[in-house]
Design an enzyme around this catalytic site. Structure first.
Site, PDB file in Angstrom:
ATOM      1  N   GLU A 108       0.886  -1.098   0.176  1.00 60.96           N
ATOM      2  CA  GLU A 108       0.438   0.036   0.211  1.00 60.96           C
ATOM      3  C   GLU A 108       0.715   0.850   0.220  1.00 60.96           C
ATOM      4  O   GLU A 108       0.000   2.538  -0.754  1.00 60.96           O
ATOM      5  CB  GLU A 108      -1.011  -0.404   1.423  1.00 60.96           C
ATOM      6  CG  GLU A 108      -1.920  -0.902   1.188  1.00 60.96           C
ATOM      7  CD  GLU A 108      -3.185  -1.012   2.258  1.00 60.96           C
ATOM      8  OE1 GLU A 108      -2.364  -1.116   3.382  1.00 60.96           O
ATOM      9  OE2 GLU A 108      -4.280  -1.223   2.246  1.00 60.96           O
ATOM     10  N   GLU A 144      -4.199  -9.292   3.896  1.00 58.28           N
ATOM     11  CA  GLU A 144      -5.054  -8.882   4.683  1.00 58.28           C
ATOM     12  C   GLU A 144      -6.061 -10.162   4.940  1.00 58.28           C
ATOM     13  O   GLU A 144      -6.612 -10.112   5.962  1.00 58.28           O
ATOM     14  CB  GLU A 144      -5.477  -7.665   4.695  1.00 58.28           C
ATOM     15  CG  GLU A 144      -4.295  -6.698   5.173  1.00 58.28           C
ATOM     16  CD  GLU A 144      -3.649  -6.778   3.707  1.00 58.28           C
ATOM     17  OE1 GLU A 144      -3.530  -6.833   2.603  1.00 58.28           O
ATOM     18  OE2 GLU A 144      -2.798  -5.325   3.741  1.00 58.28           O
TER      19      GLU A 144
END
Ligand SMILES: NC(=O)c1ccc[n+]([C@@H]2O[C@H](COP(=O)([O-])OP(=O)(O)OC[C@H]3O[C@@H](n4cnc5c(N)ncnc54)[C@H](O)[C@@H]3O)[C@@H](O)[C@H]2O)c1
Length: 695
Positions: free
Chosen positions: A106, A126
Site C-alpha cells: 500500500e 490481509e
C-alpha cells in the site's frame, strides 16, 4: 533506533527502510521515513526520492510486534505517510525486491512510480487475518492491475510474482541486477516539473462491473462460510469502481474497522500470533545452540514412519528408514511412492520432483545404516517393550550427540529416556496422521531433555513446515489428553439420546472440520480401544465407554473395515448412518435404564468444547502447556478446530469464563454419568471468579 536511513546519490535522495527482519512498518520506521521525506523536500538539490528496503525485501507490511500496542495507531500512521508521499512535490519511487506485502504494498502504491526486480512477491494478504487492506489497497490496486486481477489478489491474499504483473501499470520498470543503481538511474531522469499522475487519478473503466461483482459474490460467499472478510473485500473493490476515490477510501476504512472488531478476525489474529509465540520457549534464549540436522533416520515404515520420512524428503533432508522385515519395508516405500505419484497426478509435483524425493529416502534393515544420522525418530508399535528394545539398539549404535526422538502418542517418554545412557538426547516428536499433511508437531520435553535438543527440534519443525508446540510429559500430551475428554462427552451423549450423525453434524455445523465419530472412523477405532483397555487396568474405577467397546468387539474399526460408527461403501469415504449402530446404542440405553431424550445442537457443542476447555485449563496449570495460545495452536493445527473461533481456550475467553463455568455446573447437575467430570479446573474457577481470561 531510526529504522530507516537517508542518503543522497547525486540529485536523488535514498530512504532505506531498515527494520529487520521484514521492514515491518512500525512507528519508528514510519517516523523516520516521514523525516526523510521532509529532509528531501527541503533540500533544493534533491530532484527525486527512492524508497528501498534493506535486507530481504521492501516491506512485509505492519510490524506484528506492534499489534495491540498504542504504537500501532501513533502518528505518523501509515495513512498519514501515504498522504504525505502523494502530496510530495518531488517524485517518489518505490524500489521493490523480495516482498511488498500488505501495508508495504500500500505504501508503494502511493508512490509515483514503482520499479521492481524479478521474483519479488506482491500481495495483499490481509484477508488471511480476517481483514481487508485498510490503507487504500482496495482502491489503488484495481486502478493499476485491473479489477479482476486485483479482486483475485485481495480475496485470496495470495502472492503474485512481480514478473507476472510486469505488463500492468503497477510497475514503471522491471529491473535486472543492482536494484538501487537501477532505481536511482530511473529517478535521475525524472524532474519535479514533469507531469505526474497519482494512482488515485487513474480512472477505472469496467463495463461489466455489475455482472462481475455478482458472480464474485456467488462464488466467494459459499466458499467463505464463517468468514466475513472475503465478501467485504469484494464490496471494497466494487467501491473503487462505483465511488469517487476519496469516498471509496472512506468506505474501505469503514469496512476495515468493522472487520477489526469482528470475532473472526480477532480469532485469526490470535492464531497468527499463537504460532509465533509457540516457538519461544521460556528459559531458552535465541542464543541457545542448536545441533545441525543434515541426515535423519526413521524406525518403522508403518502409517506414521512413512509419513515422517516424507516430511524430511520434502524438506530436502536425506532420510534412512528402517524396518525389521523386508516385506514391511517394501510396503512402506510403496506407500510413499503412491503418495508422491498421487501428488504428481494432481500436478502438485513434477515427475522429476517425485524421483528426487524418492532418491532422498533410503530403505534399510540394518541399524549400521542409521548410526550416522543427526536425528532418529522411532515410530514402531505403541508398545513399551517394543520401544525399549528399539531404544536399546539406538543407544548402542547412534553416534554421540545424535537426537533420539520417539513418536509415541501415550507412553512415558521419561521411562524411554531413562532406559538409555543418554536421556539428555531423548525427546518426543509427536506427529499427527497423516504426518506428511498435518501441520501440528508436539515436541515433548522429558525431565532430562537438554535445552539444545529442544531448541533443535523446534527449529526442525520450521524446516519441516510444521507448527511446533512444546508439551510436557503426560498421558496423551496436550492434544490427545484433551481429545479423550471431548470424545468421552460425545459417547456419553449417545447413551443419553443422541446418535453419532447428530453429534457430528452439530459440531461440523459449528465449524469443526470433522465430527468426533467420523474422525474416529478415519483414525481407526481400534487405536482408542487399545488405549482404553490399558486405562481400564490402570484405573479400574474409571467409567467405561461400553458403546465404543462394543463397536470394536464387532470388528467395526472404521473406514479400514468399511464399518465403524457408520458404514462405508468399499473404496468410498462417505459416512452412511447404520441401523446396526442405532440398535446397539438403543439396546445399551435399555440395559442401563436410560430413557432417551432429545439433545439440542447447542448442548452437544457446549459439552464437547467445554470438556476440551476444562482439561486445557488443567494442562495449563500443570505446566504441560507453556501458554494458553499453545493449546489453541494444537487444536487449530492438529484437530480441525475452526480458525475463525481461535482455538478452544480463545473461544472460552470470547464466551466469558464465568459463563463457561456456569454451563459446567448445569451439566454436572443435569447429566447422568460422571459428576466429577464437570468440576471446573482450579485455574478456570479462579479466572472465572476474577473476571479474567486465559489469553
Ligand atoms: N496412527 C496414528 O494416527 C498415530 C498418530 C500419532 C502417533 N502415532 C504413534 O506412532 C507410532 C507408530 O504408529 P503407526 O500408526 O505408524 O503404527 P503402524 O502399525 O502403522 O506401524 C508400525 C511399524 O513399525 C514396524 N516395527 C515394529 N516393530 C519394529 C522394530 N522393532 N523395529 C523396526 N520397525 C518395527 C512395523 O513393522 C510397522 O511397519 C506409535 O507409537 C503410535 O502411537 C500414531
Amino acid at each position: 533506533m531510526s529504522a530507516s536511513s537517508y542518503s543522497k546519490q547525486g540529485a536523488v535522495a535514498v530512504i532505506t527502510l531498515d527494520n529487520p527482519p521484514v521492514n515491518g512498518l512500525g512507528f519508528e520506521l514510519r517516523s523516520a521515513v516521514m523525516a526523510g521525506l521532509d529532509q528531501a523536500l527541503a533540500d533544493a538539490a534533491v530532484s527525486a526520492l527512492v524508497l528501498i528496503g534493506a535486507g530481504k525485501g521492501f516491506s512485509a507490511g505492519a510490524d506484528i510486534r506492534e499489534f495491540n500496542t498504542p504504537k500501532a495507531g501513533a502518528e505518523p500512521t501509515l495513512r498519514s505517510l501515504i498522504r504525505a508521499i502523494e502530496e510530495s512535490s518531488k517524485p517518489v519511487i518505490a524500489a521493490i525486491h523480495g516482498v511488498a506485502m500488505g501495508g508495504g504494498l500500500e505504501l508503494a502504491l502511493a508512490c509515483h512510480h514503482r520499479v521492481v526486480l524479478r521474483g519479488a512477491q506482491i500481495a495483499l494478504p490481509e484477508v488471511k487475518l480476517g481483514l481487508l487492506p485498510g490503507t487504500g489497497g482496495t482502491q489503488r490496486l484495481p486502478r493499476l492491475v485491473g479489477v479482476e486481477s486485483a479482486l483475485n489478489m485481495i480475496v485470496s491474499g495470495a502472492s503474485v510474482p512481480s514478473e507476472q504483473l510486469g505488463r500492468t501499470a503497477l510497475f514503471s520498470a522491471l529491473l535486472e541486477g543492482d536494484l538501487l543503481q537501477g532505481a536511482v538511474a530511473f529517478a535521475g531522469k525524472l524532474r519535479p516539473e514533469m507531469p505526474r499522475r497519482l494512482v488515485r487519478d487513474i480512472p477505472i473503466e469496467y463495463p461489466n462491473a455489475d455482472g462481475f461483482f455478482q458472480f464474485a459474490r456467488n462464488v466467494v460467499g459459499p466458499a467463505s462460510k464463517g468468514y466475513p472478510a472475503p465478501l467485504k473485500c469484494i464490496e471494497a473493490v466494487a467501491a473503487a469502481v462505483y465511488k469517487p476515490f476519496e469516498e471509496g477510501l472512506r468506505f474501505e476504512r469503514e469496512l476495515f474497522l468493522q472487520l477489526m472488531q469482528s470475532s473472526e478476525s480477532k480469532a485469526l489474529r490470535h492464531a497468527f500470533l499463537a504460532e509465533r509465540a509457540a516457538s519461544k520457549i521460556p528459559g531458552l534464549s535465541e542464543n541457545t545452540p542448536t545441533r545441525p540436522i543434515h541426515r535423519a533416520a526413521v524406525i518403522g515404515a508403518g502409517t506414521m514412519g512413512s509419513g515422517i520420512a516424507m516430511c524430511f524428503a520434502n524438506a530436502g533432508i536425506p532420510v534412512t528408514i528402517l524396518e525389521v522385515k523386508q516385506e514391511a519395508l517394501d510396503k512402506g516405500i510403496a506407500t510413499i511412492r503412491r503418495n508422491y505419484e498421487g501428488s504428481a497426478k494432481k500436478r502438485k509435483l513434477s515427475a522429476a520432483q517425485v524421483e528426487e524425493r524418492m532418491g532422498l529416502i533410503r530403505p534399510t534393515l540394518s541399524y549400521a545404516d542409521v548410526a550416522q544420522a543427526d536425528i532418529v525418530i522411532e515410530a514402531v508399535f505403541e508398545d513399551m517393550s517394543v520401544k525399549l528394545g528399539v531404544f536399546k539398539k539406538l543407544d548402542e549404535v547412534m553416534k554421540p550427540g545424535a537426537i533420539l526422538a520417539t513418536n509415541t502418542s501415550t507412553l512415558d517418554l521419561n521411562q524411554i529416556a531413562r532406559s538409555t545412557r543418554r536421556p539428555q538426547d531423548v525427546v518426543g516428536t509427536h506427529f499427527f496422521s497423516p504426518a506428511n499433511v498435518m501441520k501440528l508437531l508436539e515436541l515433548v520435553r522429558g525431565s532430562a531433555t537438554q535445552d539444545d535438543v529442544l531448541a533443535t527440534v523446534m527449529e526442525l519443525s520450521k524446516k519441516l513446515k510444521k507448527a511446533g508446540v512444546v508439551s510436557g510429559v503426560c498421558d496423551g500430551f496436550i492434544g490427545n489428553r484433551m481429545l479423550d475428554r471431548y470424545l468421552r462427552q460425545a459417547i456419553l451423549m449417545l447413551e443419553e439420546g443422541a446418535l453419532p450423525q447428530q453429534v457430528d453434524s452439530a459440531l461440523e455445523e459449528w465449524g469443526m472440520a470433522m465430527g468426533p465419530f467420523r474422525m474416529l472412523d478415519l483414525a481407526g477405532n481400534d487405536v482408542g480401544w487399545y488405549i482404553r483397555k490399558r486405562h481400564y487396568v490402570e484405573k479400574p474405577e474409571m467409567k467405561r465407554s461400553v458403546i465404543a467397546d462394543r463397536i470394536c468387539e464387532l470388528g467395526r474399526f472404521g473406514q479400514k473395515t468399511s464399518a465403524g460408527w457408520y458404514r462405508y461403501q468399499s473404496g468410498k469415504r462417505d459416512a452412511i448412518p447404520d441401523p446396526v449402530v442405532e440398535e446397539l446404542i438403543a439396546a445399551y440405553r435399555k440395559e442401563i435404564g436410560v430413557a432417551p431424550r432429545r439433545l439440542s445442537d447447542e448442548e452437544i457443542v457446549e459439552r464437547c468444547i467445554f470438556a476440551l476447555v476444562n482439561e486445557g485449563a488443567k494442562i495449563l496449570e500443570e505446566g504441560i502447556a507453556l501458554r494458553a495460545s499453545d493449546i489453541d495452536l494444537v487444536y487449530l493445527a492438529g484437530y480441525g478446530f475452526p480458525a475463525f473461533r481461535g482455538g478452544p481456550m480463545f473461544y472460552a475467553d470470547t464466551v466469558g469464563l464465568y459463563g463457561v463455568v456456569r454451563s459446567m455446573k448445569r451439566f454436572a447437575a443435569n447429566s447422568r454419568g460422571d459428576p466429577e467430570f464437570w468440576k471446573p479446573a482450579p485455574l478456570l474457577a479462579r479466572l472465572a471468579a476474577d473476571g479474567k481470561s486465559f489469553n
